[in-house]
Write an enzyme that holds these catalytic residues in place. Structure first.
Site, short mmCIF file in Angstrom:
data_model
loop_
_atom_site.label_atom_id
_atom_site.label_comp_id
_atom_site.label_asym_id
_atom_site.label_seq_id
_atom_site.Cartn_x
_atom_site.Cartn_y
_atom_site.Cartn_z
N LYS A 73 -3.73 3.34 3.02
CA LYS A 73 -4.95 2.61 2.65
C LYS A 73 -6.10 3.58 2.39
O LYS A 73 -6.90 3.38 1.46
CB LYS A 73 -5.30 1.61 3.75
CG LYS A 73 -4.27 0.48 3.85
CD LYS A 73 -4.41 -0.29 5.15
CE LYS A 73 -3.44 -1.47 5.21
NZ LYS A 73 -3.33 -2.07 6.54
N LYS B 112 0.83 -1.23 0.00
CA LYS B 112 0.00 0.00 0.00
C LYS B 112 0.84 1.26 0.00
O LYS B 112 0.45 2.28 -0.58
CB LYS B 112 -0.97 0.03 1.18
CG LYS B 112 -0.34 -0.23 2.54
CD LYS B 112 -0.36 -1.69 2.82
CE LYS B 112 0.50 -2.07 3.98
NZ LYS B 112 0.06 -3.28 4.63
P1 NDP Z 1 8.47 -9.13 5.52
O1 NDP Z 1 9.37 -8.09 6.12
O2 NDP Z 1 8.02 -10.25 6.37
O3 NDP Z 1 9.16 -9.75 4.21
C1 NDP Z 1 9.86 -8.98 3.27
C2 NDP Z 1 10.54 -9.90 2.29
O4 NDP Z 1 11.17 -9.10 1.29
C3 NDP Z 1 11.64 -10.77 2.91
O5 NDP Z 1 11.59 -12.06 2.39
C4 NDP Z 1 12.93 -10.09 2.47
O6 NDP Z 1 14.04 -10.97 2.27
C5 NDP Z 1 12.52 -9.56 1.11
N1 NDP Z 1 13.38 -8.47 0.68
C6 NDP Z 1 13.78 -7.38 1.36
N2 NDP Z 1 14.59 -6.61 0.60
C7 NDP Z 1 14.69 -7.24 -0.60
C8 NDP Z 1 15.38 -6.95 -1.80
N3 NDP Z 1 16.13 -5.86 -1.92
N4 NDP Z 1 15.25 -7.81 -2.84
C9 NDP Z 1 14.50 -8.92 -2.74
N5 NDP Z 1 13.81 -9.25 -1.60
C10 NDP Z 1 13.92 -8.41 -0.56
O7 NDP Z 1 7.21 -8.32 4.94
P2 NDP Z 1 5.69 -8.80 4.84
O8 NDP Z 1 5.63 -10.09 4.15
O9 NDP Z 1 5.01 -8.64 6.13
O10 NDP Z 1 5.07 -7.65 3.91
C11 NDP Z 1 5.35 -7.58 2.54
C12 NDP Z 1 4.45 -6.56 1.88
O11 NDP Z 1 3.08 -6.92 2.07
C13 NDP Z 1 4.57 -5.15 2.44
O12 NDP Z 1 4.41 -4.22 1.41
C14 NDP Z 1 3.41 -5.04 3.41
O13 NDP Z 1 2.96 -3.72 3.61
C15 NDP Z 1 2.37 -5.86 2.68
N6 NDP Z 1 1.32 -6.41 3.52
C16 NDP Z 1 1.65 -7.11 4.64
C17 NDP Z 1 0.67 -7.67 5.42
C18 NDP Z 1 0.97 -8.42 6.65
O14 NDP Z 1 0.03 -8.76 7.41
N7 NDP Z 1 2.22 -8.74 6.95
C19 NDP Z 1 -0.76 -7.50 5.08
C20 NDP Z 1 -0.99 -6.76 3.85
C21 NDP Z 1 0.02 -6.23 3.12
P3 NDP Z 1 14.71 -11.79 3.48
O15 NDP Z 1 13.71 -12.86 3.79
O16 NDP Z 1 15.99 -12.30 2.91
O17 NDP Z 1 14.87 -10.82 4.59
N1 HSE Z 2 0.64 -3.78 9.07
C1 HSE Z 2 -0.62 -3.91 8.45
C2 HSE Z 2 -1.70 -3.95 9.50
C3 HSE Z 2 -0.67 -5.16 7.61
O1 HSE Z 2 -1.37 -4.14 10.68
O2 HSE Z 2 -2.87 -3.80 9.16
C4 HSE Z 2 -1.92 -5.27 6.78
O3 HSE Z 2 -1.93 -4.31 5.78
#
Ligand code: NDP
Ligand code: HSE
Length: 432
Positions: free
Chosen positions: A207, A107
């Site tokens: 959002k 987002k």
């Molecule tokens: P995390 O921090 O858990 O995961 C991020 C991932 O990105 C990791 O695997 C990391 O690698 C990888 N990464 C970081 N830098 C790089 C790079 N330069 N190149 C390639 N890969 C990279 O994040 P989330 O999964 O929680 O969130 C991801 C997205 O989803 C965000 O935009 C978030 O706002 C969105 N989102 C998250 C929600 C949630 O509940 N968590 C809900 C809705 C949306 P490594 O594993 O090696 O560190």
């Molecule tokens: N950090 C976000 C939240 C993840 O707590 O709602 C979902 O977008």
């Protein structure tokens, strides 16, 4: 795609969301093949540290070269779940310009750069989907884009951040501490990589920008959203709200308003808000989200569900992936952005809000009149005034009718300098 090659997917990120996307795609691939009408294959998984083994992912799929992966000829769709703004913007633009559809849960990226991303998707004639970016599992962007395309949306309001709802709910229902619950939200994978984005309201503001853009066919960016978080909310504020019959929720409020000159404008804001205990939003617990949409013909609609976490977010990402893959196989595009209305954005100061003020005053004749005069001289009408004795003098709790935000804020400031007022302990906006 006219041949029967599998649709190639690049998964960027293997954190909370990426892991769930990969796992659910692997587990349910046979269903997806049927739903898409063609095969689908993950070509690679980009992470920051490709040397770290990831359960279930063959080592040869892992790479730290996201750009190289996106540019591969056998990649048709890019799923971006890395997070952040600048780096994903660069990769997503590269992907779109190379004719690949993009699915993102990011987002912050969409709210900051939607115009540029939408233009790149239009130019290349590919899809840009981001249902997971708002309220994770809850399908709300699709309904705004498609189902409500024949209606006029008046407002979109609700709880769109799971982390802050989790914290506020636990503080209210169990008396848990703010810090303890923030740590728990981080452990459960609800919070952003930098949880400041959650607790300071930035995530909800992104959002709100996305919701307002789709609801009002007007470009609204993160910077256009008034934003206040929950980090200053204390256990005492929550207790005081409880005693008065309210709960505190962090709300995103997007509405069409008409200003004093009769001009229709869009307002989008995020701030802690008092909600009466019997209001449906008050019963939204834990990390759940709920969004009310009010439309002219449809009336009130409510969307409720899991607003954060790996599997719920992956559900929305995979829904978008199936949609984009279908379009790759059969042709066609998802509905693009519509910003034709291009309504002006309202300043927060001109938006009608309501205040709940809680203050300590001197227990003497005329205090009430002094306080009431501050409101009256700015044309603000009072809904309730409650006075009760306190150790320190008297406690006065005032609830206003709707008035211009700037006038309410000015009144709250002026009350602090009144001789009759010892302290203004709690000023919080009120809805419902
Ligand atoms: P995390 O921090 O858990 O995961 C991020 C991932 O990105 C990791 O695997 C990391 O690698 C990888 N990464 C970081 N830098 C790089 C790079 N330069 N190149 C390639 N890969 C990279 O994040 P989330 O999964 O929680 O969130 C991801 C997205 O989803 C965000 O935009 C978030 O706002 C969105 N989102 C998250 C929600 C949630 O509940 N968590 C809900 C809705 C949306 P490594 O594993 O090696 O560190
Ligand atoms: N950090 C976000 C939240 C993840 O707590 O709602 C979902 O977008």
């Amino acid at each position: 795609m006219t041949d029967s090659k599998p649709v190639g997917v690049a998964l960027l990120g293997y954190g909370t969301v990426g892991e769930a996307v990969y796992r659910l795609l692997a587990e349910n691939r046979h269903h997806f093949v049927q739903r898409i009408g063609g095969d689908i294959e993950v070509r690679g998984v980009a992470v920051n540290d490709a040397s770290k083994p990831r359960d279930g992912v063959p080592a040869e799929l892992l790479t730290d070269d996201a750009v190289g992966l996106v540019e591969r000829d056998d990649v048709d769709i890019v799923v971006e779940v890395i997070g952040g703004i600048d780096y994903p913007r660069e990769i997503v633009l590269k992907a779109l310009q190379a004719g690949k559809s993009v699915v993102t849960a990011n987002k912050a990226l969409v709210a900051a750069h939607s115009a540029e991303l939408a233009a790149a998707a239009d130019e290349a004639g590919v899809d840009l989907y981001y249902e997971a970016a708002v309220a994770a599992a809850i399908p709300v962007l699709g309904p705004l884009r498609r189902s409500l395309a024949g209606d006029q949306v008046k407002s979109v309001m609700g709880i769109v951040n799971g982390t802050t709802n989790f914290i506020l709910d636990a503080m209210e229902s169990t008396g848990a501490s703010y810090d303890e619950m923030l740590a728990e939200a981080m452990r459960l994978g609800y919070a952003e990589a930098d949880p400041t984005a959650d607790v300071e309201g930035h995530d909800a503001a992104s959002k709100a920008a996305i919701l307002a853009s789709l609801a009002f066919h007007t470009r609204v960016s993160y910077d256009d959203v008034y934003c206040e978080g929950i980090s200053h909310i204390t256990a005492e504020d929550i207790e005081a709200a409880k005693t008065a019959g309210y709960v505190i929720k962090l709300l995103a409020i997007c509405e069409r308003i008409v200003d004093a000159e009769g001009v229709e404008k869009v307002s989008a804001r995020v701030h802690p808000t008092l909600v009466p205990k019997d209001h449906p939003l008050a019963s939204v617990k834990k990390s759940f989200n709920a969004i009310f949409v009010d439309a002219e013909a449809a009336g009130q609609l409510m969307f409720y569900g899991n607003g954060a976490g790996g599997n719920p977010t992956a559900s929305a990402v995979l829904g978008d992936l199936v949609g984009a893959a279908r379009n790759k196989v059969h042709g066609g595009r998802a509905p693009g952005e519509s910003t034709y209305a291009n309504l002006p954005l309202a300043d927060f100061g001109e938006v009608p809000t309501r205040y709940h003020l809680d203050m300590e005053v001197n227990d003497r004749v005329g205090v009430l009149a002094d306080v009431a005069q501050q409101f009256a001289q700015r044309g603000i009408s009072l809904l309730t005034v409650r006075q009760e004795g306190s150790d320190n003098g008297a406690r006065l709790v005032v609830v206003t009718h709707a008035a211009r935000e700037a006038d309410l804020a000015d009144t709250a400031e002026s009350l602090k300098s009144l001789d009759a007022v010892k302290s203004v302990n709690n000023v919080i906006r009120l809805e419902g």
